[in-house]
Design a protein around this motif. Structure first.
Motif, short mmCIF file in Angstrom:
data_model
loop_
_atom_site.label_atom_id
_atom_site.label_comp_id
_atom_site.label_asym_id
_atom_site.label_seq_id
_atom_site.Cartn_x
_atom_site.Cartn_y
_atom_site.Cartn_z
N ILE A 134 44.74 6.98 91.84
CA ILE A 134 45.24 8.34 91.74
C ILE A 134 44.89 9.08 93.02
O ILE A 134 43.75 9.01 93.48
N CYS A 170 45.75 7.21 82.50
CA CYS A 170 45.52 8.19 83.56
C CYS A 170 46.28 9.49 83.27
O CYS A 170 45.73 10.59 83.42
N ILE A 221 50.15 8.43 90.98
CA ILE A 221 49.40 7.49 90.13
C ILE A 221 50.08 6.13 90.22
O ILE A 221 51.30 6.03 90.11
#
Length: 294
Positions: free
Chosen positions: A125, A152, A142
């Motif tokens: 990320i 995430c 991401i």
């Protein structure tokens, strides 16, 4: 109520079969996401290089919608490998668009929060250092496996809910596409043409009497492949947009992809510079994708 946006390439600007353009290929895909997630899914209008998908609803609805999007991206990447369009499947990649005032909470003190998210999900990320053009928002990229990207996104949703945006948010609105004759100056380079195809395109442009700028588009990209090497030949005037302010964009691409990226000096007698990408096939594919996405 939660709102989360993502930037994707428009179908007509996707030179290398980027799976994120699936939104513009089949309307039933978006319809199914709306129906099964119960979230509101809006896609920005216009003929822009990228378009904004905005998803609004309860936390569960927004998360369910992004889970479906991630599944679809994984499915399309697998199909591209199966039909021979690409040789190595790159990681699933999402580019979220988040108000800059919330990015501080996402990063955390000394980078503690973003490190925690990376370690707990296994996803890469990266928060862009620069604001998106004419907005107060930033891109958050991401990448990883299907499951790591989903987890995430879930953690990012929690952070956004806990830290509402401060002040007025000016949303990112991609600029409309310029005419074809301006494409070469804007850096939309063709990625998968061999030398013979480039020659045919160049000959066609001469026959049709296109402008010099349009003809330059044909020769913008000259690619050489070795086992773990990709060389892009790019106009010098476009390098700045790849590097970003104080190197923020190129460093972000390096960190997200894991590839080594070197920008050479201007080639003698030309206005071109070589951009050399080395690493594993997956990291090279991802770096190439991220460079063309910006």
């Amino acid at each position: 109520m939660l709102t989360l946006s993502a930037a994707v390439k428009g179908k007509r600007h996707c030179w290398h079969c980027c799976p994120s353009c699936f939104f513009f290929q089949k309307g039933e895909t978006v319809k199914r996401i709306r129906e099964e997630s119960s979230a509101r899914v809006n896609i920005s209008e216009g003929t822009c290089p990228e378009r904004i998908i905005t998803i609004t609803g309860s936390t569960d609805c927004v998360f369910r919608a992004f889970t479906m999007i991630t599944y679809k991206l994984e499915e399309d990447l697998t199909a591209l490998v199966a039909n021979g369009t690409i040789s190595t499947k790159p990681p699933v990649t999402l580019r979220l668009v988040i108000p800059a005032s919330q990015c501080g909470s996402l990063i955390g003190k000394g980078g503690a929060k973003i490190k925690e998210i990376r370690e707990s999900t296994g996803a890469q990320i990266q928060v862009a250092g620069d604001l998106l053009p004419n907005s107060t928002e930033r891109g958050v990229t991401i990448s990883g496996t299907q499951d790591s990207v989903i987890q995430c996104v879930k953690l990012i949703c929690n952070v956004i809910l806990e830290s509402p945006p401060k002040g007025a948010t000016i949303p990112y609105r991609p600029n409309p596409s310029p005419p074809l004759s301006v494409f070469s100056a804007m850096g939309f380079f063709l990625m998968f043409y061999c030398a013979s195809q480039l020659a045919k395109l160049h000959q066609l442009s001469l026959q049709q009497g296109l402008s010099q700028a349009s003809q330059t588009l044909v020769a913008l990209c000259q690619i050489s492949f070795t086992l773990n090497l990709l060389i892009l030949c790019i106009l010098s005037q476009l390098i700045g947009s790849i590097i970003g302010r104080q190197g923020t964009k190129i460093n972000e691409i390096r960190q997200v992809s894991g590839a080594q990226i070197k920008i050479g000096s201007q080639l003698e007698g030309t206005t071109d510079r070589h951009v050399t990408i080395t690493g594993t096939p997956v990291s090279i594919n991802l770096a190439q994708y991220l460079i063309t996405s910006w």
